[in-house]
Structure formats: structure tokens, C-alpha cells
Write a protein that holds these residues in place. Structure first.
Motif, PDB file in Angstrom:
ATOM      1  N   GLU A   1       0.826  -1.208   0.000  1.00  0.00           N
ATOM      2  CA  GLU A   1       0.000   0.000   0.000  1.00  0.00           C
ATOM      3  C   GLU A   1       0.860   1.258   0.000  1.00  0.00           C
ATOM      4  N   HIS A   2       1.954   1.216   0.756  1.00  0.00           N
ATOM      5  CA  HIS A   2       2.779   2.419   0.859  1.00  0.00           C
ATOM      6  C   HIS A   2       3.395   2.796  -0.484  1.00  0.00           C
ATOM      7  N   ILE A   3       3.919   1.828  -1.216  1.00  0.00           N
ATOM      8  CA  ILE A   3       4.549   2.172  -2.495  1.00  0.00           C
ATOM      9  C   ILE A   3       3.493   2.624  -3.506  1.00  0.00           C
TER      10      ILE A   3
ATOM     11  N   THR B   1      16.873  -2.869 -10.507  1.00  0.00           N
ATOM     12  CA  THR B   1      17.490  -3.721  -9.482  1.00  0.00           C
ATOM     13  C   THR B   1      18.406  -2.908  -8.574  1.00  0.00           C
ATOM     14  N   ALA B   2      19.195  -2.009  -9.177  1.00  0.00           N
ATOM     15  CA  ALA B   2      20.082  -1.146  -8.381  1.00  0.00           C
ATOM     16  C   ALA B   2      19.271  -0.261  -7.448  1.00  0.00           C
ATOM     17  N   PHE B   3      18.168   0.281  -7.947  1.00  0.00           N
ATOM     18  CA  PHE B   3      17.291   1.118  -7.122  1.00  0.00           C
ATOM     19  C   PHE B   3      16.716   0.310  -5.964  1.00  0.00           C
ATOM     20  N   THR B   4      16.304  -0.914  -6.246  1.00  0.00           N
ATOM     21  CA  THR B   4      15.720  -1.785  -5.224  1.00  0.00           C
ATOM     22  C   THR B   4      16.732  -2.119  -4.136  1.00  0.00           C
TER      23      THR B   4
ATOM     24  N   PRO C   1      12.398  -8.826  12.765  1.00  0.00           N
ATOM     25  CA  PRO C   1      12.947  -9.273  11.466  1.00  0.00           C
ATOM     26  C   PRO C   1      11.859  -9.598  10.445  1.00  0.00           C
ATOM     27  N   ALA C   2      10.827 -10.324  10.868  1.00  0.00           N
ATOM     28  CA  ALA C   2       9.760 -10.713   9.933  1.00  0.00           C
ATOM     29  C   ALA C   2       8.996  -9.488   9.446  1.00  0.00           C
ATOM     30  N   ALA C   3       8.667  -8.567  10.364  1.00  0.00           N
ATOM     31  CA  ALA C   3       7.911  -7.375   9.976  1.00  0.00           C
ATOM     32  C   ALA C   3       8.714  -6.520   9.002  1.00  0.00           C
ATOM     33  N   LEU C   4       9.997  -6.321   9.280  1.00  0.00           N
ATOM     34  CA  LEU C   4      10.848  -5.508   8.412  1.00  0.00           C
ATOM     35  C   LEU C   4      11.019  -6.167   7.048  1.00  0.00           C
ATOM     36  N   LEU C   5      11.279  -7.468   7.055  1.00  0.00           N
ATOM     37  CA  LEU C   5      11.479  -8.192   5.803  1.00  0.00           C
ATOM     38  C   LEU C   5      10.247  -8.107   4.918  1.00  0.00           C
TER      39      LEU C   5
ATOM     40  N   GLU D   1       8.624  -3.951  -2.659  1.00  0.00           N
ATOM     41  CA  GLU D   1       9.184  -4.431  -3.924  1.00  0.00           C
ATOM     42  C   GLU D   1       8.100  -5.008  -4.826  1.00  0.00           C
ATOM     43  N   ILE D   2       7.168  -5.758  -4.259  1.00  0.00           N
ATOM     44  CA  ILE D   2       6.085  -6.335  -5.064  1.00  0.00           C
ATOM     45  C   ILE D   2       5.231  -5.226  -5.672  1.00  0.00           C
TER      46      ILE D   2
END
Length: 333
Positions: A154-156, A184-187, A269-273, A280-281
Motif C-alpha cells: 500500500e505504501h509504495i 534492481t540497483a534502485f531496489t 525481522p519478519a515485519a521488516l522483511l 518491492e512487489i
């Protein structure tokens, strides 16, 4: 590829102008309930506002089993009206019906965050279609993953400046292979700074970052125009380097949004990942839609006059220049 951006940019900018014109109506409100002792919670209620006389007509109503412990302390900070008070409910919040009064009449939503003493955190959205939220038991790992993945997507998708930067990169780099390397570099870059900032390894003031993000769009738009005039600059010669450099800034912008939401102490870790994965999606979906539209409409764009090639870059650059000035003035004031 360069011409196909014309209609797409215009559509995005129209949506942006509409969004900007009604920003006070669609900026989300924020409700935070922090457990301070068993059955007792500190309430933070943040509502978008314009000055002391204008704020969204939203209120919080708890059920009859909840006792208000003190009168709300309120005040204006920036473009928001804040209230703080404490509540007590025997047995905790599970089963509590929280009613956001007035929400059904306003085109916005409320982000509800509940933080428990043991570090567990619940994040929920309250919308005009369902202005009453019933609190459930604290979430487990799966619920946390789903919540933060959805928030990332939603944020992106509502981050017009981030999407506009991706769009000008696509205009700059018509070659698909180079475009993949550039995106890819941007990501990679924004994933690095998003993670570091979210974990408080680095801390940078948000307003200057937002101004620089807008400036990054101005820079790439300028490079597009230079290239079309036969004078290619560094952005066309090394687009991956430009994308990586500015990606570091955009990652700090993503981190600012995540900081407002907060991370659950038990599942950081899970929330950040999965917030990152969601970003990215959403970004890949945006790129895929543009590529598909470009393929479907390529025959139409072939007949456009050559003089129109620079229009997308001028529109994107002009809007970004306005953002740069607006954001710079805002943080100096």
C-alpha cells in the motif's frame, strides 16, 4: 518507450493533483493504544489538521466496559491535532469495540496500533466501510507477516513521488535489459537504507529527505531532456549508478513511513522483511503495468509528433520542482 510515458505520466499527475487538492480528507488518522500496566492503556489519538481551527471531525468511542482515567490532553503539532489520555478495561482489550465516530462520512482511514507489555504489537486499518473495530487477541507471526506485507504494498502504491521516480527511470532507459539492471540497483539501494533506518542504525531528519527525493525526480527529468537533445549525461551513461544513489534516499523515505507505524518488538525481522517485500512487489507491479500498457499502445504512440517526446519529462520535472520548493519551505518554517 519514451513516447508511451506521455499518457501514463499525465494520468498519474492528474491523480496526484486530485490527491493533493483533497489531501486533508485522505490523510490517515492514527490511534495508538499502549499497555502501561495490566488492563490499563495509554491512548494517543492523532487527527490531520490545518491550523488550530480546522481538523477532521473524527472521534474515538470505546465500549461501556472501558473506564476513562483522565481528561484528554490535547494540542497541535505540525499538521495534526494530538490527544492523549488513559483508559482501563477489566480483562484487557480483547473483545473491545472501538468506534471511530464520523469516519463513515470522510474519505480517509485510521491506522490502529496496539502495543502490549510483552512486546507484541497489533496493526489494523479502520475504514469508512467498517468504522467499528473489534479487538482480537494479540497477533502471531503469520498475522504480523500479512499485515506488514500489505502495508508495504500500500505504501509504495500511494507514494506518488517514488512511483514518479521509477517512471522517469523507465523513460530514461528504453532498453529492457538496462532497465532491469537499473530497477534492481534502485531496489537494492532503498532496501539497504530502509533496513538500517528502521533498525535505528542511521537516523536522518525526514523533511530534508523528502525534499531530496523530489529533487531526484527533477535531476532525472533534466537528464532525459538533455539526452533527447543529443547531449547525454551521467544518468543515461550510467543509469544504474544514478538509480542506486537516489535509491538510498528513497529508502529513508520508506523508513519514515515505517517508523510512523512502528515495528513489533517480538517479530522485528519478519515485519521488516515483509514490509520490504511488499514495497518491492508493489514497485514491480507498477513497472509491469507500465510495460504492458506500452506494449498494447505502441502503435498509437508511433504516430505522435516527435516534438511531444519531451512532454513527460517536462511534466514530471515541473511537478517535482514544485514538490522540492514546497518541502524545502516547509522544513525551514
Amino acid at each position: 518507450m519514451k513516447c508511451q510515458a506521455l499518457v501514463i505520466v499525465v494520468a498519474i499527475l492528474l491523480g496526484t493533483f486530485i490527491q493533493s487538492a483533497s489531501a486533508d480528507d485522505i490523510r490517515p488518522a492514527y490511534l495508538e493504544l499502549s499497555e502501561i500496566s495490566p488492563d490499563r492503556f495509554q491512548v494517543l489519538w492523532k487527527v490531520p489538521a490545518k491550523g488550530n481551527a480546522q481538523r477532521l471531525a473524527l472521534g474515538v468511542k470505546f465500549d461501556s466496559q472501558t473506564r476513562i482515567l483522565n481528561e484528554p490532553v490535547d494540542g497541535y503539532i505540525g499538521s495534526a491535532h494530538l490527544q492523549r489520555w488513559a483508559i482501563e478495561r477489566s480483562g484487557g482489550l480483547t473483545g473491545q469495540a472501538i468506534h471511530i465516530e464520523g469516519l463513515e462520512k470522510i474519505a480517509t482511514e485510521v491506522l490502529l496500533r496496539i502495543e502490549y507489555l510483552d512486546g507484541r504489537t497489533s496493526i489494523n486499518r479502520v475504514t469508512p466501510d467498517a468504522p467499528i473495530h473489534v479487538v482480537t487477541a494479540p497477533p502471531g507471526m503469520i498475522e504480523t507477516i500479512k499485515t506488514y506485507f500489505t502495508l508495504g504494498v500500500e505504501h509504495i502504491l500511494i507514494g506518488f513521488d517514488h512511483l514518479l521516480f521509477v517512471l522517469v527511470l523507465m523513460i530514461l532507459v528504453p532498453n529492457l535489459r538496462k532497465l532491469v539492471l537499473t530497477i534492481t540497483a534502485f531496489t537494492i539501494a532503498h532496501s539497504i537504507t530502509l533496513s538500517l533506518a528502521a533498525l535505528s542504525v542511521i537516523r536522518v531528519p525526514v523533511p530534508p529527505v523528502e525534499a531530496c527525493i523530489a529533487l531526484s525526480i527533477v535531476f532525472v527529468s533534466t537528464e532525459i531532456i538533455r539526452s533527447q537533445r543529443g547531449n547525454p549525461g551521467i544518468a543515461e551513461q550510467h543509469p544504474w549508478l544514478v538509480a542506486f544513489t537516489f535509491g538510498l534516499l528513497h529508502g529513508l523515505g520508506f523508513a519514515a513511513a515505517l517508523e510512523r507505524i512502528g515495528l513489533p518488538q517480538t517479530d522485528i525481522p519478519a515485519a521488516l522483511l515483509f514490509f520490504n517485500v511488499g514495497v518491492e512487489i508493489g514497485q514491480l507491479a507498477f513497472v509491469a503495468i507500465l510495460l504492458l500498457l506500452g506494449r498494447l499502445m505502441k502503435n498509437y504512440f508511433r504516430i505522435l509528433p516527435i516534438m511531444t517526446r519531451g512532454v513527460p519529462a517536462y511534466i514530471a520535472g515541473s511537478l517535482a520542482a514544485f514538490w522540492t520548493i514546497e518541502r524545502t519551505v516547509a522544513f525551514w518554517n
